[in-house]
Scaffold this active site. Structure first.
Site, mmCIF file in Angstrom:
data_model
loop_
_atom_site.group_PDB
_atom_site.id
_atom_site.type_symbol
_atom_site.label_atom_id
_atom_site.label_comp_id
_atom_site.label_asym_id
_atom_site.label_seq_id
_atom_site.Cartn_x
_atom_site.Cartn_y
_atom_site.Cartn_z
ATOM 1 N N ARG A 59 -25.556 -2.333 6.896
ATOM 2 C CA ARG A 59 -25.246 -3.745 6.684
ATOM 3 C C ARG A 59 -25.746 -4.636 7.819
ATOM 4 O O ARG A 59 -25.909 -5.827 7.650
ATOM 5 C CB ARG A 59 -23.724 -3.921 6.666
ATOM 6 C CG ARG A 59 -23.097 -3.585 5.402
ATOM 7 C CD ARG A 59 -22.584 -4.833 4.727
ATOM 8 N NE ARG A 59 -22.341 -4.486 3.352
ATOM 9 C CZ ARG A 59 -21.166 -4.569 2.765
ATOM 10 N NH1 ARG A 59 -20.136 -5.053 3.420
ATOM 11 N NH2 ARG A 59 -21.044 -4.221 1.513
ATOM 12 N N LYS A 112 0.855 -1.187 0.000
ATOM 13 C CA LYS A 112 0.000 0.000 0.000
ATOM 14 C C LYS A 112 0.894 1.241 0.000
ATOM 15 O O LYS A 112 1.855 1.304 0.766
ATOM 16 C CB LYS A 112 -0.909 -0.037 1.239
ATOM 17 C CG LYS A 112 -2.138 0.805 1.112
ATOM 18 C CD LYS A 112 -3.213 0.382 2.097
ATOM 19 C CE LYS A 112 -4.362 1.372 2.073
ATOM 20 N NZ LYS A 112 -5.487 0.968 2.904
ATOM 21 N N GLU A 120 -19.491 -5.700 9.915
ATOM 22 C CA GLU A 120 -20.472 -4.954 10.713
ATOM 23 C C GLU A 120 -21.501 -5.884 11.340
ATOM 24 O O GLU A 120 -21.902 -5.702 12.500
ATOM 25 C CB GLU A 120 -21.164 -3.897 9.853
ATOM 26 C CG GLU A 120 -20.292 -2.696 9.491
ATOM 27 C CD GLU A 120 -19.303 -2.958 8.364
ATOM 28 O OE1 GLU A 120 -19.425 -4.027 7.700
ATOM 29 O OE2 GLU A 120 -18.421 -2.123 8.111
HETATM 30 C C1 LIG Z 1 -18.834 -2.084 4.667
HETATM 31 C C2 LIG Z 1 -17.655 -1.182 4.826
HETATM 32 N N1 LIG Z 1 -17.066 -1.051 6.037
HETATM 33 C C3 LIG Z 1 -16.004 -0.233 6.174
HETATM 34 C C4 LIG Z 1 -15.506 0.466 5.111
HETATM 35 C C5 LIG Z 1 -14.380 1.458 5.301
HETATM 36 N N2 LIG Z 1 -13.178 1.068 4.538
HETATM 37 C C6 LIG Z 1 -12.851 1.650 3.381
HETATM 38 S S1 LIG Z 1 -11.456 1.052 2.721
HETATM 39 C C7 LIG Z 1 -11.258 -0.004 4.003
HETATM 40 C C8 LIG Z 1 -10.078 -0.918 4.031
HETATM 41 C C9 LIG Z 1 -10.094 -1.863 2.891
HETATM 42 O O1 LIG Z 1 -8.966 -2.671 2.959
HETATM 43 P P1 LIG Z 1 -8.550 -3.532 1.713
HETATM 44 O O2 LIG Z 1 -9.744 -4.151 1.114
HETATM 45 O O3 LIG Z 1 -7.456 -4.437 2.118
HETATM 46 O O4 LIG Z 1 -8.033 -2.460 0.676
HETATM 47 P P2 LIG Z 1 -6.710 -1.559 0.766
HETATM 48 O O5 LIG Z 1 -7.150 -0.219 1.258
HETATM 49 O O6 LIG Z 1 -5.742 -2.217 1.687
HETATM 50 O O7 LIG Z 1 -6.211 -1.507 -0.619
HETATM 51 C C10 LIG Z 1 -12.275 0.135 4.947
HETATM 52 C C11 LIG Z 1 -12.368 -0.596 6.211
HETATM 53 C C12 LIG Z 1 -16.147 0.304 3.872
HETATM 54 N N3 LIG Z 1 -15.756 0.989 2.783
HETATM 55 N N4 LIG Z 1 -17.198 -0.527 3.758
#
Ligand SMILES: Cc1ncc(C[n+]2csc(CCOP(=O)(O)OP(=O)(O)O)c2C)c(N)n1
Length: 644
Positions: free
Chosen positions: A405, A288, A377
């Protein structure tokens, strides 16, 4: 203002232009794309590290697959900046996330390349599988379907529901697992450990080499896909004797792990995978923030850093000459620790938002009593319910939009069972630049219709503290009702917010100021606009009364009786949906009690409100200070035929 792209990127107006380039030019495209993202986000803001981490994946996917006919689905979509830039939106990219500009997430209306709208996580596998099955039904076997999902998003139940279904089909689905070991904060849970194990396991790495050798032969010697696949599968079976593979157990063919930054290898592998039928998963390892060292070093901070100096890596902070009010989330975080120090039954739960919700303050102070459960969630709510059955006092903090959710869990696992879980809903109201997928527009409506639920919204920091204090009190905890406290993104209004904690009477509002002719009823911080509106109106000799109702459920009935007895013009204001929300509750009260009044309701209309600064959206919906003042004038004068 348009940022100048590099010379290859300047020629790419659509993926066809990319596909016309020689493969040897792709590293240069990646470098220019990465630089363009850095140049833009440093001056215009937005998500950052995730898009840098998938530059090579993005280029490889569009180079190898025939988008937009092949369906490319991004999970969450915060990492899709490179995708937007390569798919005709390079020159408008400087408008990203601004009012009236490009959306910060893939959006179907914005481009044919955005095959699925997104913002919430873990939808990509189900959506891409749906597309793949539809292609089968429509007899269109040529089309490929791709889901790009992060290791964080993979922790959600929805992702597993999608894989469980996919594995029982022969649909053409390629899941690209973008594994960078990070969610917004470091990823958590057993799956993270599993992915690390699989990455470092010598057995797997040996097997991986064998698989790639076979795949290499396939492209060189033109062997039939079936022949190669059966060899890979027999290879896998012998390996499986040594170590089972989670994805293979779900009948997804597993490939990897491979270096997600080696563009040439990615192109080869994806070309090979194109010919392998059925559902399959390619495990890519990425970093990242790749290519921008401050972002690689502090990945949580650089998830969405705000504006920064791209040369020094210094994040720009506004400088003020006097103390500023804190963010509501920080008041939540500090107050939770303060309460937990006195009440040892208090615990905290967050689904993957320790930094965003400031639950990280408790995680640091009391690591054994604060839980990050991953992007889950539904689990967060039922897990909280389970703890509540044992007498724990649970503060379950979920963004308003993500709570959508877990609605069944709220009803089935909490309210029907009369469990006093405390729900702190952050980012309630308009989320701002993240847009409609993130607006917390519906919580007042969806929470207030559930029995055994208290619904409140503090007007300022002190109120937030007092509501939290009240919610954890023995009296409320023994009452068998869940307690929702919703508050918005951003700063409050009180620089000196560490006020003494005082109990609030459940269902009791506050009169902010008395007045004549019109009563303004507000809930939450939106009430501060009403305070300003009253000041504006005073200059015109108009003096409405203003009540901060504090609770949407139970309503302060005594106060409402007083209001409807004294006023025949009532204005309700909320930063939630008009349908079924606070204003609706007031109307229900009015008709149930036989009052007749002219009621005007301000709030979020029955329409999708796009992205923009919160204040821009409040203005658009007519409930900023000016809008409230206008509505008061309308109530007073419109019926007399005076245009205001
Ligand atoms: C249902 C839901 N919960 C929380 C989030 C907040 N959120 C946005 S990006 C993220 C992290 C995602 O991690 P990953 O899929 O590994 O992607 P990366 O950012 O590491 O590329 C979170 C928790 C979301 N978008 N949707």
């Amino acid at each position: 203002m348009l940022i100048t792209p590099g010379k290859l990127l300047a020629k790419i107006n659509a993926p066809d232009d990319l596909r016309n380039l020689d493969r040897t030019e792709l590293p240069q495209v990646c470098a220019e794309l990465r630089q363009f993202i850095i140049d833009n986000v440093s001056v215009y803001g937005g998500h950052f590290g995730a898009s840098l981490g998938v530059v090579e994946l993005t280029v490889a996917l569009h180079y190898v697959f025939n988008t937009p006919d092949d369906q490319l689905v991004w999970d969450v979509g915060h990492q899709a900046y490179g995708h937007k830039i390569l798919t005709g939106r390079r020159d408008s990219f400087y408008t990203n996330r601004f009012y009236g500009g490009l959306s910060g997430f893939p959006k179907r209306k914005e481009s044919p390349y955005d095959s699925f709208g997104v913002g919430h996580s873990s939808t990509s596998i189900s959506a891409a599988l749906g597309m793949a099955v539809a292609s089968q039904l429509q007899n269109y076997p040529k089309r490929h379907h791709l889901a790009v999902i992060g290791d964080g998003a993979m922790t959600a139940g929805l992702a597993f529901e999608g894989m469980n279904h996919a594995g029982s089909t022969d649909a053409d689905l390629l899941i690209v697992l973008n594994d960078n070991c990070m969610s917004i904060d470091p990823n958590v849970g057993a799956l993270r450990e599993y992915l690390t194990d699989i990455t470092t396991s010598p057995t797997y790495n040996k097997m991986k080499d064998e698989v790639w050798n076979l795949l290499g032969k396939m492209s060189k010697f033109g062997k039939s896909a079936q022949e190669i696949v059966s060899k890979i599968e027999s290879g896998l079976k012998s390996t499986l004797l040594h170590q089972s593979n989670l994805f293979e157990s779900l009948h997804l063919r597993y490939f990897g792990p491979i270096d997600g930054h080696d563009i040439d290898h990615l192109v080869s592998v994806m070309n090979d995978l194109k010919d392998i039928p059925g559902p399959k998963l390619l495990h890519c390892l990425t970093v990242k923030g790749k290519g921008y060292s401050p972002a690689e070093k502090d990945q949580t901070k650089w998830h969405a850093p705000g504006l920064f100096d791209k040369v020094t890596g210094e994040i720009k902070k506004k400088v003020y000459d006097k103390p500023q009010p804190p963010k509501y989330q920080d008041v939540f975080g500090h107050t939770l620790v303060e309460l937990a120090e006195k009440n040892d039954r208090i615990v905290g739960v967050t689904p993957a938002m320790p930094s965003g919700s400031s639950m990280n303050i408790m995680m640091k102070a009391m690591p054994e009593r604060a839980f990050d459960v991953g992007i889950a969630e539904q689990h967060a709510v039922t897990f909280s319910a389970g703890m509540a059955t044992q007498g724990q006092v649970v503060f379950c903090n979920i963004y308003s939009t993500f709570m959508q959710r877990a609605y069944d869990q709220v009803i089935h696992d909490v309210c029907i069972q009369e469990l006093p879980v405390i729900f702190c809903l952050d980012r309630a109201g308009f989320a701002g630049a993240d847009g409609p997928t993130h607006h917390g527009a519906y919580d007042l409506a969806y929470m207030r219709c559930v029995p055994n639920m208290i619904v409140s919204a503090p007007m300022n920091e002190q109120e937030l503290r007092n509501l939290m204090y009240t919610a954890q009190s023995d009296e409320v905890q023994q009452g068998g009702r869940a307690f929702t406290i919703r508050y918005p993104r951003g700063e409050g209004v009180m620089p000196n917010w560490r006020t003494p904690l005082e109990k609030v009477e459940i269902g009791r509002g506050r009169k902010i100021c008395d007045g004549q002719e019109v009563a303004i009823l507000t809930v939450g911080p939106i009430g501060n606009y009403a305070v300003t509106a009253c000041e504006l109106l005073k200059n015109e000799g108009i003096t409405p009364a203003h009540y901060d109702m504090r609770f949407v459920k139970p309503l302060d009935e005594a106060m409402l009786h007083e209001i409807f007895s004294r006023f025949d013009k009532v204005l309700t204001v909320e930063d939630g949906c008009l349908m079924g929300g606070f204003g609706s509750a007031v109307l229900e009260f009015m008709t149930d009690h036989g009052y007749i009044a002219r009621v005007k309701r301000l709030g979020i209309p029955d329409a999708i409100v796009e992205h923009g600064e919160q204040i821009e959206l409040h203005r658009e919906c007519g409930f900023d200070s000016e809008g409230i003042a206008r509505a008061v004038r309308e109530l007073m004068f419109a019926e007399r035929g005076i245009i205001v």
